[in-house]
Write a protein that holds these residues in place. Structure first.
Motif, PDB file in Angstrom:
ATOM      1  N   GLY A 176      17.364  16.700 -18.961  1.00  0.00           N
ATOM      2  CA  GLY A 176      16.313  17.710 -19.037  1.00  0.00           C
ATOM      3  C   GLY A 176      15.374  17.629 -17.846  1.00  0.00           C
ATOM      4  O   GLY A 176      15.516  16.766 -16.971  1.00  0.00           O
ATOM      5  N   ARG A 177      14.386  18.496 -17.831  1.00  0.00           N
ATOM      6  CA  ARG A 177      13.413  18.506 -16.743  1.00  0.00           C
ATOM      7  C   ARG A 177      12.616  17.211 -16.768  1.00  0.00           C
ATOM      8  O   ARG A 177      12.251  16.697 -17.826  1.00  0.00           O
ATOM      9  CB  ARG A 177      12.483  19.703 -16.884  1.00  0.00           C
ATOM     10  CG  ARG A 177      13.186  21.042 -16.759  1.00  0.00           C
ATOM     11  CD  ARG A 177      12.202  22.188 -16.791  1.00  0.00           C
ATOM     12  NE  ARG A 177      11.303  22.173 -15.619  1.00  0.00           N
ATOM     13  CZ  ARG A 177      10.354  23.064 -15.406  1.00  0.00           C
ATOM     14  NH1 ARG A 177      10.156  24.045 -16.282  1.00  0.00           N
ATOM     15  NH2 ARG A 177       9.594  22.983 -14.341  1.00  0.00           N
ATOM     16  N   SER A 178      12.376  16.683 -15.550  1.00  0.00           N
ATOM     17  CA  SER A 178      11.588  15.449 -15.383  1.00  0.00           C
ATOM     18  C   SER A 178      12.238  14.247 -16.076  1.00  0.00           C
ATOM     19  O   SER A 178      11.547  13.323 -16.507  1.00  0.00           O
ATOM     20  CB  SER A 178      10.163  15.651 -15.925  1.00  0.00           C
ATOM     21  OG  SER A 178       9.517  16.706 -15.249  1.00  0.00           O
ATOM     22  N   SER A 179      13.573  14.269 -16.197  1.00  0.00           N
ATOM     23  CA  SER A 179      14.264  13.129 -16.819  1.00  0.00           C
ATOM     24  C   SER A 179      14.780  12.133 -15.802  1.00  0.00           C
ATOM     25  O   SER A 179      15.339  11.098 -16.181  1.00  0.00           O
ATOM     26  CB  SER A 179      15.422  13.628 -17.683  1.00  0.00           C
ATOM     27  OG  SER A 179      16.356  14.349 -16.887  1.00  0.00           O
ATOM     28  N   GLY A 180      14.631  12.435 -14.484  1.00  0.00           N
ATOM     29  CA  GLY A 180      15.017  11.468 -13.462  1.00  0.00           C
ATOM     30  C   GLY A 180      16.243  11.825 -12.656  1.00  0.00           C
ATOM     31  O   GLY A 180      16.755  10.989 -11.905  1.00  0.00           O
ATOM     32  N   LYS A 181      16.740  13.059 -12.766  1.00  0.00           N
ATOM     33  CA  LYS A 181      17.940  13.457 -12.013  1.00  0.00           C
ATOM     34  C   LYS A 181      17.689  13.365 -10.505  1.00  0.00           C
ATOM     35  O   LYS A 181      18.471  12.770  -9.768  1.00  0.00           O
ATOM     36  CB  LYS A 181      18.364  14.880 -12.400  1.00  0.00           C
ATOM     37  CG  LYS A 181      18.724  15.064 -13.862  1.00  0.00           C
ATOM     38  CD  LYS A 181      19.294  16.445 -14.139  1.00  0.00           C
ATOM     39  CE  LYS A 181      18.346  17.569 -13.789  1.00  0.00           C
ATOM     40  NZ  LYS A 181      17.100  17.545 -14.591  1.00  0.00           N
ATOM     41  N   SER A 182      16.601  13.976 -10.054  1.00  0.00           N
ATOM     42  CA  SER A 182      16.291  13.974  -8.616  1.00  0.00           C
ATOM     43  C   SER A 182      15.999  12.561  -8.129  1.00  0.00           C
ATOM     44  O   SER A 182      16.351  12.179  -7.003  1.00  0.00           O
ATOM     45  CB  SER A 182      15.097  14.882  -8.328  1.00  0.00           C
ATOM     46  OG  SER A 182      15.387  16.212  -8.676  1.00  0.00           O
TER      47      SER A 182
END
Length: 300
Positions: free
Chosen positions: A260-266
């Motif tokens: 999800g958003r802000s879950s650490g993908k980037s």
């Protein structure tokens, strides 16, 4: 286990030293009378490849529905009249390609394509490409029924991936086969003719090469995307107070990062970019973010 046409066990799986990682697909090779081969003295061979999860009853029904007619009008089928159809190594009665398709439909169902792939060789016992040699019937059969071409010849492969789109309406995957008549011959198969397939080791995986033959099949000594060890990241271990100690293992080919958003993908991608390239400015003009990545990767 391996079965003969009537279902008796011939060779046990364990005696061949096979394990769960090896998948075998039942393949029935049939010679047909009505298609024109590349050799006027030979008949075309069809290979019927079954789903490895198909019950033996499916194959038996196919053989029972595959019929030929004697000169006196008597109908024989390949299950009950096997010994009359085959006299030693000589085949007394050949089915037509239409007989084979009819047997597949009546023995397995009109949806037989879900459980079966049809392959033809591209050699002397394959279909002739010569327009003067009955190619109309040959072409019709290829376009309607053939899924795979058995060849390792670069010229053939080029034709079935390129010209076939215009001549036959689509591309065809080319695979090589050792045609080994003994287990000893398998080990001596030329490495440059080995077929590599990018797919799951399932029948659905094998079927997928008919949809993407250019990208899923390669014939050669090594896989086409073989990379140098120094360019491969097998895993990433992060040791930091924010995460504890975690190790992420990567697939040899495609990897997908989901979250999800802000879950650490980037964040994960930036850590990978830094470890792979040494780059320190992962986000231009964002010093706090870049310092954070360096902190997470320091000495790891």
């Amino acid at each position: 286990k391996f079965f003969d046409p009537v279902g008796s066990v011939l060779i046990s799986w364990s005696k061949l030293g096979l394990d769960d990682e090896i998948v075998l697909f039942p393949n029935i090779e049939l010679r047909v009378s009505d298609l024109t081969s590349g050799n006027p003295n030979s008949k075309v061979n069809l290979h019927i490849i079954f789903d490895n999860k198909s019950p033996i009853s499916d194959i038996n029904r196919f053989f029972s529905k595959l019929e030929v007619e004697r000169g006196n009008g008597q109908i024989l089928n390949f299950l009950d009249d096997f010994e009359e159809i085959f006299d030693g190594t000589h085949i007394e009665y050949l089915p037509t390609s239409s007989d084979v398709i009819t047997a597949l439909k009546s023995g397995i169902g009109t949806n037989y394509k879900e459980k079966v792939l049809i392959m033809i060789p591209n050699g002397d016992d394959g279909i002739s490409p010569n327009p003067r040699h009955g190619f109309g019937r040959n072409k019709d059969f290829i376009c309607k029924h053939v899924d795979l071409i058995n060849t390792a010849n670069p010229t053939d492969i080029s034709f079935y991936l390129e010209r076939a789109k215009d001549d036959l309406g689509r591309q065809y995957p080319c695979v090589s086969g050792c045609d080994a008549h003994s287990f000893e011959r398998i080990t001596g198969y030329p490495k440059e003719k080995v077929t590599w397939i990018k797919a799951d080791t399932t029948f659905e995986g094998l079927k997928s090469i008919t949809l993407e033959p250019e990208f899923r099949v390669h014939i050669g000594e090594t896989p086409p995307d073989l990379k140098a060890d120094r360019k491969i990241l097998n895993s990433l271990t992060i040791k930091h107070g924010d995460f504890g100690e975690q190790t992420i293992h990567f697939n040899p080919h495609l990897n997908t990062i989901i979250g999800g958003r802000s879950s650490g993908k980037s964040l994960l991608l930036s850590i990978l970019a830094h470890k792979a390239s040494g780059e320190t400015e992962l986000k231009k003009g964002n010093n706090s973010y870049n310092d954070l990545i360096l902190d997470y990767t320091q000495d790891h």
